[in-house]
Design an enzyme around this catalytic site. Structure first.
Site, PDB file in Angstrom:
ATOM      1  CD  GLU A 140      71.834   0.862  70.653  1.00 21.33           C
ATOM      2  OE1 GLU A 140      71.849  -0.315  71.075  1.00 21.33           O
ATOM      3  OE2 GLU A 140      72.113   1.845  71.373  1.00 21.33           O
TER       4      GLU A 140
ATOM      5  CG  HIS B   1      70.685  -4.139  74.347  1.00 21.24           C
ATOM      6  ND1 HIS B   1      70.698  -2.822  74.764  1.00 21.24           N
ATOM      7  CD2 HIS B   1      71.208  -4.125  73.106  1.00 21.24           C
ATOM      8  CE1 HIS B   1      71.233  -2.049  73.838  1.00 21.24           C
ATOM      9  NE2 HIS B   1      71.545  -2.827  72.825  1.00 21.24           N
TER      10      HIS B   1
ATOM     11  CG  ASP C   6      74.349  -4.994  70.960  1.00 26.67           C
ATOM     12  OD1 ASP C   6      75.439  -4.703  70.442  1.00 26.67           O
ATOM     13  OD2 ASP C   6      73.364  -4.246  70.942  1.00 26.67           O
TER      14      ASP C   6
ATOM     15  CE1 TYR D  43      78.816  -4.600  74.410  1.00 26.24           C
ATOM     16  CE2 TYR D  43      77.671  -6.521  75.257  1.00 26.24           C
ATOM     17  CZ  TYR D  43      77.855  -5.569  74.268  1.00 26.24           C
ATOM     18  OH  TYR D  43      77.059  -5.596  73.157  1.00 26.24           O
TER      19      TYR D  43
ATOM     20  CG  HIS E 227      79.770  -4.052  70.038  1.00 29.11           C
ATOM     21  ND1 HIS E 227      80.034  -2.944  69.281  1.00 29.11           N
ATOM     22  CD2 HIS E 227      78.458  -3.964  70.375  1.00 29.11           C
ATOM     23  CE1 HIS E 227      78.930  -2.214  69.158  1.00 29.11           C
ATOM     24  NE2 HIS E 227      77.961  -2.817  69.812  1.00 29.11           N
TER      25      HIS E 227
HETATM   26 FE1  FEO Z   1      72.521  -2.276  70.974  1.00 27.81          FE
HETATM   27 FE2  FEO Z   1      75.691  -2.496  69.819  1.00 27.81          FE
HETATM   28  O1  FEO Z   1      73.954  -1.836  69.869  1.00 27.81           O
END
Ligand code: FEO
Length: 398
Positions: free
Chosen positions: A82, A146, A165, A193, A226
């Site tokens: 991603e 994911h 992620d 999240y 993140h």
């Molecule tokens: Fe599935 Fe943080 O991208």
């Protein structure tokens, strides 16, 4: 900001996005911003783990440049295709075209289409290792956590897990470590999240956690892509994931509604007061007044859900539809539900709500509460009683 050392010769070199407010299109509202975490490992073969969103490539390269010349990076690990993590691969590969890109099979497929099929790819599978000199990396495929391409990377000697992620949250902060951040804010963002990114994939999570120790993956640090890096209380983070993936929900009721002339709103307030009178906490909101991603967090972690809509054209209001569509995908487990709403000349909204909630896997435990035109005092009293009785059903639910 300088690079941040997270272990000997291991640095955070990512980017902080203080201003972003929408993620995954506009489906996920992130009022606290986010970070894109990339990590640099110094060894005989310097290695970068993930990159950052393309607009932050300069920031990442500047941080890397404070430690080594980006041209000297030997391996780039792409745990996930991603673009919030792969978006600066082109910038890295332009500077350093000889770097080898390590990824899963699906990762190669995605990166080749997004960016270039000319890069020097090396595909890895679960259990494969990569020697960097003094240390080794081990890879664990994590399909659907994911995306199908997702994988985790484990720095064996440092005992650092880079799960991309998984275990993350959207939270821009000048602090890099979980133990430096207000625990209430951290838990709130972790939950949100989880609800919005991982909840539909919950059945995979306990299996993936169980798979780690037999592979020799026993992390002392969890460094997601993140938000916060965990160097303390890792058990707490793992337990959160086991609890949430097991379908945990609070004994709480969420009352949401859409309204035209406030009759359904008045019903919602009376129902919420009835719920609260039974000693069950309640969250109440007009759907359009709260971001959808916050509503999702409330619903999946609450045992009871009461949804109301005025009727228009024998159906529910359009403002309710996006929420119902999300719920059909999320399928909150073992939740109890009910419908309510006002109508004028013909009903229809509550029937549509009940059908849609049933499709989402909720059990409708009470007949819908309806009112024609505006609720009278006695009808508001009936709404209060409806909420009180529903709270009793929630208390009795598993
Ligand atoms: Fe599935 Fe943080 O991208």
């Amino acid at each position: 900001m300088e690079p941040v050392k997270i272990a000997e010769n291991v640095y955070w070199v990512g980017a902080i996005d203080w201003e972003v407010r929408e993620f995954h299109g506009s489906t996920y509202h992130i009022p606290r911003g986010t970070t894109y975490n990339a990590y640099l490992i110094l060894d005989e073969k310097p290695t970068l783990i993930d990159t950052v969103r393309d607009s932050f490539a300069g920031e990442m390269l500047e941080r890397i440049g404070k430690i080594i010349d980006p041209k000297d990076i030997h391996y780039i690990i792409s745990n996930h295709t991603e673009p919030d993590h792969s978006g600066s691969l082109p910038a890295m590969l332009n500077i350093n075209p000889k770097a080898k890109v390590i990824c899963s099979g699906k990762g190669k497929e995605g990166l080749s289409k997004y960016y270039s099929d000319k890069w020097d790819f090396q595909v890895v599978k679960t259990g494969d290792t990569l020697n960097l000199g003094k240390r080794n990396l081990k890879f664990i495929e994590a399909p659907m956590l994911h995306w199908p391409d997702s994988m985790f990377t484990y720095a064996v000697e440092d005992q650092i897990l880079f799960p991309n992620d998984a275990f993350g949250e959207h939270l821009a902060s000048s602090q890099r470590f979980a133990d430096e951040i207000d625990p209430a804010i951290l838990e709130e963002e972790l939950k949100k999240y989880y609800a919005n990114i991982l909840y539909p994939l919950s059945r995979l999570i306990p299996k993936k956690i169980e798979e780690l120790a037999p592979l020799g993956v026993t992390p002392k640090i969890i460094a997601p892509s993140h938000g916060a890096i965990w160097r303390k209380d890792l058990d707490k983070l793992i337990q959160f994931y086991l609890k949430w993936s097991g379908g945990w929900a609070e004994e709480k009721v969420v009352v949401l509604y859409e309204t035209i002339w406030d009759s359904t709103k008045k019903m919602a307030k009376a129902i919420a007061e009835g719920v609260a009178s039974a000693g069950v906490p309640v969250f109440v909101s007009k759907i359009s007044e709260t971001p959808l991603s916050d509503l999702i967090k409330e619903i999946v972690f609450s045992k009871g859900f009461i949804l109301g809509s005025s009727t228009v054209n024998n159906d529910l209001l359009a403002g309710v539809v996006p929420l119902l569509e999300e719920l059909k995908g999320l399928k909150p487990r073992a939740r109890v539900g009910a419908a309510f709403g006002s109508y004028g000349w013909a009903g229809g909204a509550t029937k549509a709500i009940e059908e849609q909630l049933t499709l989402s896997g909720m059990q409708i435990v009470m007949p819908a509460q309806t009112v024609r035109f505006a609720p009278s005092e006695s009808e508001l009293a009936a709404c209060f009683e409806f909420g009180k009785q529903f709270a009793g059903k929630v208390k009795g639910s598993s």
